[in-house]
Design an enzyme around this catalytic site. Sequence first.
Site, short mmCIF file in Angstrom:
data_model
loop_
_atom_site.label_atom_id
_atom_site.label_comp_id
_atom_site.label_asym_id
_atom_site.label_seq_id
_atom_site.Cartn_x
_atom_site.Cartn_y
_atom_site.Cartn_z
N SER A 144 15.33 20.93 -6.04
CA SER A 144 15.47 20.94 -7.75
C SER A 144 15.78 21.99 -8.28
O SER A 144 15.40 23.05 -8.07
CB SER A 144 14.20 20.22 -8.32
OG SER A 144 14.38 20.33 -9.87
N TYR A 157 4.85 19.37 -8.70
CA TYR A 157 6.45 19.01 -8.39
C TYR A 157 7.09 20.28 -8.11
O TYR A 157 7.93 20.39 -7.00
CB TYR A 157 6.85 18.23 -9.45
CG TYR A 157 8.44 17.87 -9.38
CD1 TYR A 157 8.63 16.79 -8.43
CD2 TYR A 157 9.20 18.41 -10.04
CE1 TYR A 157 10.11 16.56 -8.29
CE2 TYR A 157 10.62 18.20 -9.84
CZ TYR A 157 11.17 17.28 -8.67
OH TYR A 157 12.40 17.08 -8.83
#
Length: 267
Positions: A144, A157
Amino acid sequence: MAMPLPFRSALVTGASSGIGAAMAQLLAGVGVDLVLVARSAEKLETLAAELREGHGVSVDVLPADLSDPAGMKKVETRLADDSRPLDLLVNNAAGGMFGKFAELDADDSTRLVTLNAIAPMRLTRAALPGMIQRERGWVLIVSSLGALQPAPLFAVYTATKAFLTNFSESVHEEVRDSSVVVTVAMPGFTKTAMGDQTGVADSGAGALLWDSPENVARIALTACALGRATIVPGTLNSAIATTSKLSPRGLMRRLSGMTTGRMSANS
């Protein structure tokens, strides 16, 4: 696809929706036989039937929860099966959490680390020996853009994605001379179920950054086929990645906190 792909067979995790399903569609479209992994057997069977009928490829379904050791082991066993070698491993399965770390459930945080970081690491370890021996193989890891900067309210995350990015780049160098490629893709906001999990989807934040799963999948697979170590899909996201690397860490931390704070207020 913009270019022919060298893969003949692939295992895709998180294949029942989002980027994983888009990967499966694109791979099947160029004749790649597939093993599809996700928690929902029903969703996988539906997608598998569609791909078999639409593209005439072989599609095996392997339901597994990668946050559970038993599910992880099942997929590791398939990847290590030399009698059914796989050219490409797509580590895409992931989850998200949104909120102040001190208020999140500790077990939920641990499961997220297992799914997002430990599972891709172990699956890559299961796949690589056979690929190295065959002198043929590709591993595509979906990380990401959040891996490049701190993100208050997404602490666990983004930490898992930072692990994935550093892990992928390191292993890319380790296998450079073995005809095996490890590529990490770092997409920004993508129109998937992840937005529902994190609370970002309805916030209106970063509207210009939203990308489609199909575009992310196409760019990531092409980069992997070309032997790239890293890829950030999207011109604007690439600019943000460069800015994140060059800006003072403290500044990025404050700006990220302001952005996620607004998300929290609007969610």
